[in-house]
Design a protein around this motif. Structure first.
Motif, PDB file in Angstrom:
ATOM      1  N   GLU A   1      85.003 -48.028  12.955  1.00 40.66           N
ATOM      2  CA  GLU A   1      84.222 -48.515  11.826  1.00 40.66           C
ATOM      3  C   GLU A   1      84.904 -49.738  11.246  1.00 40.66           C
ATOM      4  OE1 GLU A   1      82.776 -45.713   8.915  1.00 40.66           O
ATOM      5  OE2 GLU A   1      83.062 -44.074  10.362  1.00 40.66           O
ATOM      6  N   ILE A   2      84.091 -50.693  10.814  1.00 43.71           N
ATOM      7  CA  ILE A   2      84.589 -51.946  10.271  1.00 43.71           C
ATOM      8  C   ILE A   2      83.899 -52.181   8.931  1.00 43.71           C
ATOM      9  CG2 ILE A   2      84.782 -54.438  10.644  1.00 43.71           C
ATOM     10  CD1 ILE A   2      84.127 -53.714  13.695  1.00 43.71           C
ATOM     11  N   GLU A   3      84.670 -52.521   7.918  1.00 42.05           N
ATOM     12  CA  GLU A   3      84.135 -52.971   6.635  1.00 42.05           C
ATOM     13  C   GLU A   3      84.425 -54.462   6.556  1.00 42.05           C
ATOM     14  OE1 GLU A   3      82.597 -51.122   4.249  1.00 42.05           O
ATOM     15  OE2 GLU A   3      82.839 -49.230   5.322  1.00 42.05           O
ATOM     16  N   LYS A   4      83.391 -55.280   6.323  1.00 42.43           N
ATOM     17  CA  LYS A   4      83.584 -56.724   6.297  1.00 42.43           C
ATOM     18  C   LYS A   4      82.751 -57.345   5.187  1.00 42.43           C
ATOM     19  CE  LYS A   4      83.417 -60.903   9.101  1.00 42.43           C
ATOM     20  NZ  LYS A   4      84.661 -61.410   8.573  1.00 42.43           N
ATOM     21  N   ASP A   5      83.383 -58.221   4.402  1.00 44.00           N
ATOM     22  CA  ASP A   5      82.657 -59.064   3.464  1.00 44.00           C
ATOM     23  C   ASP A   5      82.206 -60.284   4.244  1.00 44.00           C
ATOM     24  OD1 ASP A   5      83.046 -57.419   1.241  1.00 44.00           O
ATOM     25  OD2 ASP A   5      84.983 -58.329   0.806  1.00 44.00           O
ATOM     26  N   PHE A   6      80.908 -60.560   4.202  1.00 43.50           N
ATOM     27  CA  PHE A   6      80.354 -61.665   4.976  1.00 43.50           C
ATOM     28  C   PHE A   6      79.301 -62.379   4.144  1.00 43.50           C
ATOM     29  CE2 PHE A   6      77.278 -63.192   8.263  1.00 43.50           C
ATOM     30  CZ  PHE A   6      78.114 -64.109   8.893  1.00 43.50           C
ATOM     31  N   ARG A   7      79.617 -63.601   3.741  1.00 45.94           N
ATOM     32  CA  ARG A   7      78.696 -64.433   2.968  1.00 45.94           C
ATOM     33  C   ARG A   7      78.171 -63.730   1.721  1.00 45.94           C
ATOM     34  NH1 ARG A   7      75.830 -67.018   8.294  1.00 45.94           N
ATOM     35  NH2 ARG A   7      77.750 -67.992   9.013  1.00 45.94           N
ATOM     36  N   GLY A   8      79.101 -63.091   1.005  1.00 42.67           N
ATOM     37  CA  GLY A   8      78.749 -62.439  -0.246  1.00 42.67           C
ATOM     38  C   GLY A   8      78.094 -61.079  -0.092  1.00 42.67           C
ATOM     39  N   ARG A   9      78.050 -60.572   1.120  1.00 41.76           N
ATOM     40  CA  ARG A   9      77.440 -59.261   1.378  1.00 41.76           C
ATOM     41  C   ARG A   9      78.479 -58.344   2.013  1.00 41.76           C
ATOM     42  NH1 ARG A   9      73.520 -63.236   3.454  1.00 41.76           N
ATOM     43  NH2 ARG A   9      71.853 -63.364   1.938  1.00 41.76           N
ATOM     44  N   LYS A  10      78.286 -57.055   1.826  1.00 41.33           N
ATOM     45  CA  LYS A  10      79.204 -56.085   2.428  1.00 41.33           C
ATOM     46  C   LYS A  10      78.553 -55.524   3.682  1.00 41.33           C
ATOM     47  CE  LYS A  10      81.689 -54.849  -1.721  1.00 41.33           C
ATOM     48  NZ  LYS A  10      82.619 -55.902  -1.508  1.00 41.33           N
ATOM     49  N   LEU A  11      79.288 -55.615   4.786  1.00 41.32           N
ATOM     50  CA  LEU A  11      78.818 -55.055   6.044  1.00 41.32           C
ATOM     51  C   LEU A  11      79.625 -53.802   6.352  1.00 41.32           C
ATOM     52  CD1 LEU A  11      78.626 -58.236   8.338  1.00 41.32           C
ATOM     53  CD2 LEU A  11      76.962 -57.404   6.677  1.00 41.32           C
ATOM     54  N   HIS A  12      78.941 -52.732   6.693  1.00 38.66           N
ATOM     55  CA  HIS A  12      79.591 -51.536   7.212  1.00 38.66           C
ATOM     56  C   HIS A  12      79.106 -51.418   8.652  1.00 38.66           C
ATOM     57  CE1 HIS A  12      79.961 -47.144   8.024  1.00 38.66           C
ATOM     58  NE2 HIS A  12      81.175 -47.437   7.612  1.00 38.66           N
ATOM     59  N   ILE A  13      80.023 -51.658   9.586  1.00 35.87           N
ATOM     60  CA  ILE A  13      79.682 -51.698  11.000  1.00 35.87           C
ATOM     61  C   ILE A  13      80.286 -50.478  11.685  1.00 35.87           C
ATOM     62  CG2 ILE A  13      79.851 -53.032  13.140  1.00 35.87           C
ATOM     63  CD1 ILE A  13      80.332 -55.515  11.261  1.00 35.87           C
TER      64      ILE A  13
ATOM     65  N   THR B   1      71.217 -51.091  15.502  1.00 37.10           N
ATOM     66  CA  THR B   1      70.313 -51.009  14.362  1.00 37.10           C
ATOM     67  C   THR B   1      70.952 -51.720  13.174  1.00 37.10           C
ATOM     68  OG1 THR B   1      71.197 -48.885  13.583  1.00 37.10           O
ATOM     69  CG2 THR B   1      69.306 -48.797  15.082  1.00 37.10           C
ATOM     70  N   VAL B   2      70.100 -52.309  12.349  1.00 37.33           N
ATOM     71  CA  VAL B   2      70.534 -52.944  11.104  1.00 37.33           C
ATOM     72  C   VAL B   2      69.735 -52.290   9.987  1.00 37.33           C
ATOM     73  CG1 VAL B   2      70.716 -55.107   9.809  1.00 37.33           C
ATOM     74  CG2 VAL B   2      71.057 -55.113  12.297  1.00 37.33           C
ATOM     75  N   ASN B   3      70.441 -51.614   9.091  1.00 35.21           N
ATOM     76  CA  ASN B   3      69.803 -50.834   8.018  1.00 35.21           C
ATOM     77  C   ASN B   3      68.747 -49.887   8.572  1.00 35.21           C
ATOM     78  OD1 ASN B   3      71.374 -51.964   5.945  1.00 35.21           O
ATOM     79  ND2 ASN B   3      70.059 -53.762   5.897  1.00 35.21           N
TER      80      ASN B   3
ATOM     81  N   SER C   1      69.089 -63.390   7.880  1.00 31.60           N
ATOM     82  CA  SER C   1      67.893 -62.936   7.159  1.00 31.60           C
ATOM     83  C   SER C   1      67.789 -61.407   7.085  1.00 31.60           C
ATOM     84  CB  SER C   1      66.631 -63.506   7.810  1.00 31.60           C
ATOM     85  OG  SER C   1      66.511 -63.037   9.145  1.00 31.60           O
ATOM     86  N   LEU C   2      68.476 -60.681   7.974  1.00 31.17           N
ATOM     87  CA  LEU C   2      68.447 -59.209   7.951  1.00 31.17           C
ATOM     88  C   LEU C   2      69.529 -58.608   7.054  1.00 31.17           C
ATOM     89  CD1 LEU C   2      67.802 -58.271  11.695  1.00 31.17           C
ATOM     90  CD2 LEU C   2      66.146 -58.505   9.827  1.00 31.17           C
ATOM     91  N   LEU C   3      70.454 -59.427   6.578  1.00 33.40           N
ATOM     92  CA  LEU C   3      71.558 -58.914   5.779  1.00 33.40           C
ATOM     93  C   LEU C   3      71.105 -58.633   4.355  1.00 33.40           C
ATOM     94  CD1 LEU C   3      74.446 -61.266   6.972  1.00 33.40           C
ATOM     95  CD2 LEU C   3      73.834 -58.996   7.826  1.00 33.40           C
ATOM     96  N   THR C   4      71.532 -57.493   3.828  1.00 33.09           N
ATOM     97  CA  THR C   4      71.270 -57.103   2.447  1.00 33.09           C
ATOM     98  C   THR C   4      72.598 -57.028   1.715  1.00 33.09           C
ATOM     99  OG1 THR C   4      71.363 -54.764   3.080  1.00 33.09           O
ATOM    100  CG2 THR C   4      69.185 -55.809   3.077  1.00 33.09           C
ATOM    101  N   GLU C   5      72.564 -56.693   0.441  1.00 32.12           N
ATOM    102  CA  GLU C   5      73.807 -56.606  -0.332  1.00 32.12           C
ATOM    103  C   GLU C   5      74.804 -55.666   0.337  1.00 32.12           C
ATOM    104  OE1 GLU C   5      75.348 -55.307  -4.769  1.00 32.12           O
ATOM    105  OE2 GLU C   5      73.229 -55.810  -4.494  1.00 32.12           O
ATOM    106  N   ASN C   6      74.317 -54.537   0.829  1.00 26.61           N
ATOM    107  CA  ASN C   6      75.124 -53.566   1.576  1.00 26.61           C
ATOM    108  C   ASN C   6      74.386 -53.289   2.885  1.00 26.61           C
ATOM    109  OD1 ASN C   6      77.388 -52.760  -0.282  1.00 26.61           O
ATOM    110  ND2 ASN C   6      75.632 -52.381  -1.611  1.00 26.61           N
TER     111      ASN C   6
END
Length: 136
Positions: A82-94, A110-112, A124-129
């Motif tokens: 699992e990876i937690e990454k801040d990316f362009r003001g958004r939090k990604l949990h991968i 899958t994304v969200n 365009s698919l990235l959300t706040e989390n």
């Protein structure tokens, strides 16, 4: 057998106060109350090169102007990570799942919760989390 200067310095991270795998731009001398302490280690290239190798190479996170590609290269016996990454003001949990013991590749992603073609996430698919699950 003599110990190299590099090994000797790297064995004293508590004195150097920097990561043991990198060099500092300068090291304080004997006259300093902090003799042996090194500074400005991210500018020398060693630590930043290790970070890029880990993030872009092993974890396979490669950003570009329009999004991020996720293409991990991991040992076959790693069942996931699992990876937690801040990316362009958004939090990604991968979450990387590796049920088939692959070293690379993308079976699905899958994304969200929504299926995504390939292993590229457009911005365009990235959300706040954003929750991303890639199955190798």
């Amino acid at each position: 057998m003599p110990v190299s200067r590099r090994t000797e310095a790297n064995d004293r991270a508590e004195i150097r106060v920097i990561e043991p795998y990198c060099y500092g731009q300068f090291t304080e001398g004997k006259a300093s109350p902090h003799a042996g302490r090194s500074h400005v280690h991210w500018l020398t290239g060693t630590a930043s090169t290790v970070m890029v190798g880990c993030v872009e190479g092993i974890l396979g996170m490669r950003p570009d102007l329009h999004g991020i590609k996720i293409a991990p290269s991991i040992p076959a016996d790693w069942k996931g990570l699992e990876i937690e990454k801040d990316f362009r003001g958004r939090k990604l949990h991968i979450t990387i799942e590796n049920p088939y013991g692959k070293e690379s590749g993308c079976r699905s992603m899958t994304v969200n919760g929504e299926p995504c073609e390939g292993n590229y996430v457009p911005e365009s698919l990235l959300t706040e989390n954003t929750e991303i699950v890639l199955t190798m």
